[in-house]
Enzyme design. Sequence first.
Site, PDB file in Angstrom:
ATOM      1  N   GLY A 159       2.042  11.729 -21.162  1.00  0.00           N
ATOM      2  CA  GLY A 159       3.447  11.009 -21.295  1.00  0.00           C
ATOM      3  C   GLY A 159       3.417   9.555 -20.309  1.00  0.00           C
ATOM      4  N   ARG A 160       4.541   9.335 -19.816  1.00  0.00           N
ATOM      5  CA  ARG A 160       4.357   7.829 -19.150  1.00  0.00           C
ATOM      6  C   ARG A 160       3.737   7.937 -17.695  1.00  0.00           C
ATOM      7  NH1 ARG A 160      10.311   7.872 -21.069  1.00  0.00           N
ATOM      8  NH2 ARG A 160      10.530   9.683 -19.286  1.00  0.00           N
ATOM      9  N   ILE A 161       3.856   9.238 -16.941  1.00  0.00           N
ATOM     10  CA  ILE A 161       3.074   9.115 -15.765  1.00  0.00           C
ATOM     11  C   ILE A 161       1.616   9.351 -16.209  1.00  0.00           C
ATOM     12  CG2 ILE A 161       2.692  10.543 -13.579  1.00  0.00           C
ATOM     13  CD1 ILE A 161       5.769  11.362 -14.090  1.00  0.00           C
ATOM     14  N   ARG A 181       0.281  17.158 -26.562  1.00  0.00           N
ATOM     15  CA  ARG A 181       0.572  17.882 -27.805  1.00  0.00           C
ATOM     16  C   ARG A 181       0.056  17.104 -29.133  1.00  0.00           C
ATOM     17  NH1 ARG A 181       6.925  19.389 -26.719  1.00  0.00           N
ATOM     18  NH2 ARG A 181       6.650  17.368 -25.950  1.00  0.00           N
ATOM     19  N   THR A 241       0.606  17.058  -9.293  1.00  0.00           N
ATOM     20  CA  THR A 241       1.761  16.299  -8.922  1.00  0.00           C
ATOM     21  C   THR A 241       3.130  16.422  -9.982  1.00  0.00           C
ATOM     22  OG1 THR A 241       1.176  14.321 -10.027  1.00  0.00           O
ATOM     23  CG2 THR A 241       0.567  14.365  -7.783  1.00  0.00           C
ATOM     24  N   ARG A 243       4.562  19.942 -11.763  1.00  0.00           N
ATOM     25  CA  ARG A 243       5.285  21.007 -11.194  1.00  0.00           C
ATOM     26  C   ARG A 243       4.411  22.279 -10.814  1.00  0.00           C
ATOM     27  NH1 ARG A 243       9.039  18.266 -10.836  1.00  0.00           N
ATOM     28  NH2 ARG A 243      11.013  18.227 -11.774  1.00  0.00           N
ATOM     29  N   GLU A 272       7.962  26.869  -4.466  1.00  0.00           N
ATOM     30  CA  GLU A 272       8.364  25.771  -3.479  1.00  0.00           C
ATOM     31  C   GLU A 272       9.753  26.247  -2.777  1.00  0.00           C
ATOM     32  OE1 GLU A 272       8.861  21.021  -3.782  1.00  0.00           O
ATOM     33  OE2 GLU A 272       7.578  22.061  -4.876  1.00  0.00           O
ATOM     34  N   HIS A 290       5.845  17.323  -1.537  1.00  0.00           N
ATOM     35  CA  HIS A 290       6.524  17.065  -2.739  1.00  0.00           C
ATOM     36  C   HIS A 290       6.768  15.382  -2.520  1.00  0.00           C
ATOM     37  CE1 HIS A 290       9.074  18.697  -6.248  1.00  0.00           C
ATOM     38  NE2 HIS A 290       8.703  17.302  -6.528  1.00  0.00           N
ATOM     39  N   GLY A 292       6.220  13.044  -4.699  1.00  0.00           N
ATOM     40  CA  GLY A 292       5.876  12.154  -5.701  1.00  0.00           C
ATOM     41  C   GLY A 292       6.976  11.021  -6.086  1.00  0.00           C
TER      42      GLY A 292
END
Length: 328
Positions: A159-161, A181, A241, A243, A272, A290, A292
């Site tokens: 995706g974007r990241i 996907r 980075t 989940r 977490e 965490h 990010g």
Amino acid sequence: MSHPRLKVVLTRRLPDAVETRMRELFDAELNLKDVPMDRAALEAAVQRADVLAPTITDEIDADLIAKAGDQLKMIANFGAGVDHIDVDAAVARGIIVTNTPGVLTEDTADLAMSLILAVSRRLVEGANIVQSGDFQGWTPTWMCGRKLWGKRLGIVGMGRIGQALARRAKAFGMQVHYHNRKPVSDRIAEELGATYWDDLDQMLARMDVISLNSPATKETHHLLSAERLELLQPHAILINTARGELIDEAALAEVVARRGIAGVGLDVYENEPAIHPGLIGHANVVLLPHLGSATLEARQDMGDRVILNVMTFQNGHRPPDRVIPAML
């Protein structure tokens, strides 16, 4: 035509500028102590709020939504991920759910690239040696890590990241591979020089570095299971980075204990803030708290997106970042 000011309950402390603007625009109730709301406090909040503005640390499940008052019409999440919100239950109650997509992309990609560098070049291990006063001077064979140039990076979730990370990795001379996907467009694939794998297992077995950049869904829970972790090469590095639930943390701890992997860099954890004890204390495991989206710019932008979504709803229009079950 003016619209009545909505009662917006913030579950955590947000940047001052965001809170100030919310007080100007809405009947905003702030959490000045920044103490996470317990279950009782969340239940009380959904019984008085028109809009709840939670964060990733708040569990907005079906039971909580069922206890909401009829006046609750919106859950405006401060964050891109909504796996802590039962979107199906909210939509069934006629409650709109929004998030803050896009504003975290570059910061999270920066952190993923930082972890790749930190683990491969043993940066944290080296820094700790210097800080402890144990540095005895340079030697030819000491503290040797691995170069990134020419190494294969497997991105899980393009995706974007994932794409932003691919651009950074390409600048470091890495060969970009990915599993998604569906393939990205030909234009993006050509720009990134990216190789698509429709079979995740086949890609995992061939990469030098694996970076997880997928959302947390029912389908991606323990995406890296014990069986899939066994597919990784002994020289491989694993970065997460996205989940924590994407990795079977207990299985990863076993792999680390028997040195079945060269290094691990984690910014998120399955339970977490608890971290599996088997991952702590290893020189080749870099654990971050965490971070990010932890830049001043990103947190301000996240708050601005929350405000935009709530303001749009207050004015009688559809919020731009509405989340529906079909998107998940």
